[in-house]
Write an enzyme that holds these catalytic residues in place. Structure first.
Site, short mmCIF file in Angstrom:
data_model
loop_
_atom_site.label_atom_id
_atom_site.label_comp_id
_atom_site.label_asym_id
_atom_site.label_seq_id
_atom_site.Cartn_x
_atom_site.Cartn_y
_atom_site.Cartn_z
N HIS A 39 34.86 42.21 41.47
CA HIS A 39 34.57 42.85 41.95
C HIS A 39 36.19 44.04 42.36
CE1 HIS A 39 30.72 42.69 43.72
NE2 HIS A 39 31.21 41.69 43.20
N ASP A 134 33.79 48.40 48.53
CA ASP A 134 33.54 47.70 47.94
C ASP A 134 31.34 47.88 48.30
OD1 ASP A 134 31.13 45.70 46.64
OD2 ASP A 134 33.16 44.84 45.42
N GLN A 355 39.43 37.71 28.16
CA GLN A 355 38.83 38.25 28.00
C GLN A 355 38.73 39.55 26.75
OE1 GLN A 355 35.09 37.01 29.26
NE2 GLN A 355 34.31 39.30 30.17
#
Length: 487
Positions: A39, A134, A355
């Protein structure tokens, strides 16, 4: 959709205008993510876009998250970091007695310390004009309104998934689900089992069911709603949702170097809660042939069962491709005995990896993933085909879209025990890597890669939405009244 905004010419706005004149910023956004890496990074990346357009940004993270950040993390020097408390400063969620206790504390203590932070920033001459919170934290909007701030919801999951949760929240999609096929406006008909696990397995996790569904408890009071996706990826559902909300898509929220290259030195997200084995991963990938490596990662939160870990291990071994497998330290005891040593000729197993650098490497041919939305969007943005093994939450829905709507991968089916067997893992990796399915999937992946870049590049759909959002923030910051806004 037209949205009328009235802002009074208060002393707060006068002070803000003077402060911004001194710094060159147009407005001040306080960014409030849910305390989890998946997040924080999208919201931090969006903040970098705002900073590049002269919006001051401050990232508010919990004390525990701040203390957990890796020492070499660089959250961008132009973005200030402040802390709030979730009530568990020494351990976050893991310190709490239960998920319920943690969420309750996060809501209560988080609200209180967020208020203190807003007052602090005001006192030091950096008054906040907008809180970008959020969607997991709807209480952030309540705090924003108590201070007369603009409140903007930011969703890190797909529009499709959030549309499902919205309909559940409003009672338009009753749960438990009673039909094997679910029909939700704006979405294709989907199987009940393809809805998020909190919906189709109703009652399995009441705490996070409430978190997900209650994102929409006060959504009608939000000034704007932003989504980490892009228009062409979810066109139908976005067109549907736009009839109800002031919303805009602002993704993909990846570092600029991988997409439009317009933000100088924007090469990574900036925050890591796990130490990546960067040099080991990249040096191992360097001498591998183009498209020859299977990359495997189930993200920062998914906990794979011991049985599934064994099946995945031997499925990778049976497939006989090179593989780079991320197995977090907390999960490594589930690996078969001496498996790492036995596959050293073909595989590299690490506790964490960079990643983005891995997915963008030319040697990577497919991505075996849990289908968290961040991972899906990253793979799509790099044109990397997917073998989907969803675990929980929104991942079941994302996996359906990966295979049936976007055509960028295949879903491995689990058995009655919820385990994907080694034979299927082997077969699906082979299909994606070198079968006829793989050719079409690679073609689709390349198409979406180009569309993702176009969306965030100059003049793209997401870029235009960000520009419009910035213009509205600037209008609000100078205290213009009766401003008619079209978002």
């Amino acid at each position: 959709m037209l949205f009328s905004l009235h802002i009074s010419s208060s002393p707060l706005f006068f002070c803000f205008h003077v402060a911004m004149e001194k710094t060159g910023y147009k407005a001040h956004a306080l960014i409030l993510p849910y305390p989890a890496q998946g997040h924080i990074n999208p919201m931090l990346q969006f903040a970098k876009r705002l900073v590049s357009k002269q919006i001051k940004c401050t990232l508010a993270i919990t004390v525990h998250i701040s203390n957990s950040m890796q020492s070499d993390a660089d959250p961008n020097s132009s973005i200030a970091i402040e802390t709030i408390s979730d009530g568990y400063d020494d351990g976050g969620l893991k310190q709490a007695d239960s998920d319920e206790a943690y969420i309750r504390s996060l809501n209560l203590v988080g609200s209180h310390t967020l208020e203190k932070l807003i007052r602090k920033l005001d006192d030091i001459g950096q008054p906040v004009t907008v809180l970008i919170y959020d969607g997991f934290l709807p209480w952030g909007l309540d705090v924003a309104k108590r201070f007369g701030l603009l409140g903007v919801a930011f969703f890190t999951q797909s529009c499709a998934v959030n549309n499902i949760y919205y309909h559940v929240n409003k009672g338009l999609l009753p749960v438990p689900l009673s039909n094997p096929i679910v029909s939700v406006p704006g979405l294709p008909a989907i199987k009940a089992s393809e809805t998020p696990t909190y919906i189709h397995d109703f009652g399995s996790d009441p705490v996070f069911y409430d978190v997900l569904v209650n994102q929409f408890s006060n959504i009608d009071q939000a000034d704007w709603i932003l989504f980490n996706t892009f228009y062409f990826l979810e066109q139908k559902v976005i067109d549907y949702m736009s009839k109800t909300w002031n919303m805009g898509t602002v993704g993909p929220t990846l570092p600029s170097v991988y997409l439009d290259k317009r933000l100088e030195d924007d090469k990574d997200y900036g925050i890591n809660l796990f130490k990546p084995k960067t040099s080991a991963c990249l040096s191992w990938l360097t001498d591998k042939p183009r498209g020859s490596v299977v990359y495997v990662s189930f993200g920062s939160m998914a906990e794979v069962t011991p049985e599934q870990m064994i099946e995945l291990a031997w499925g990778l071994r049976r497939a006989n491709y090179y593989f780079l497998w991320v197995v977090r330290e907390s999960e490594q005891t589930k690996l078969p005995h001496k498996f790492t040593e036995e596959v050293s000729d073909k595989g590299l197993i690490v506790s964490w990896c960079p990643q983005l650098e891995v997915l963008s490497h030319e040697s990577v041919g497919c991505f075996v993933t849990h289908c968290g939305f961040n991972s899906v969007v990253e793979a799509l943005s790099f044109g990397v085909p997917i073998v989907a093994m969803p675990q929980f939450s929104d991942q079941t829905t994302n996996a359906m879209f990966v295979e049936e709507i976007w055509g960028i991968g295949l879903r491995a089916q689990s058995d009655r025990n919820g385990t994907v067997r080694r034979e299927m893992i082997h077969a699906f990796i082979t299909k994606v890597m070198e079968g006829d399915n793989g050719k079409e999937i690679k073609k689709n992946a390349c198409m979406w890669k180009n569309l993702a870049k176009e969306a965030i590049d100059e003049g793209g759909s997401s870029d235009k939405n960000i520009d419009q959002f910035v213009a509205k923030l600037q209008c609000s910051a100078v205290g213009n009244s009766n401003v008619s806004l079209n978002i």
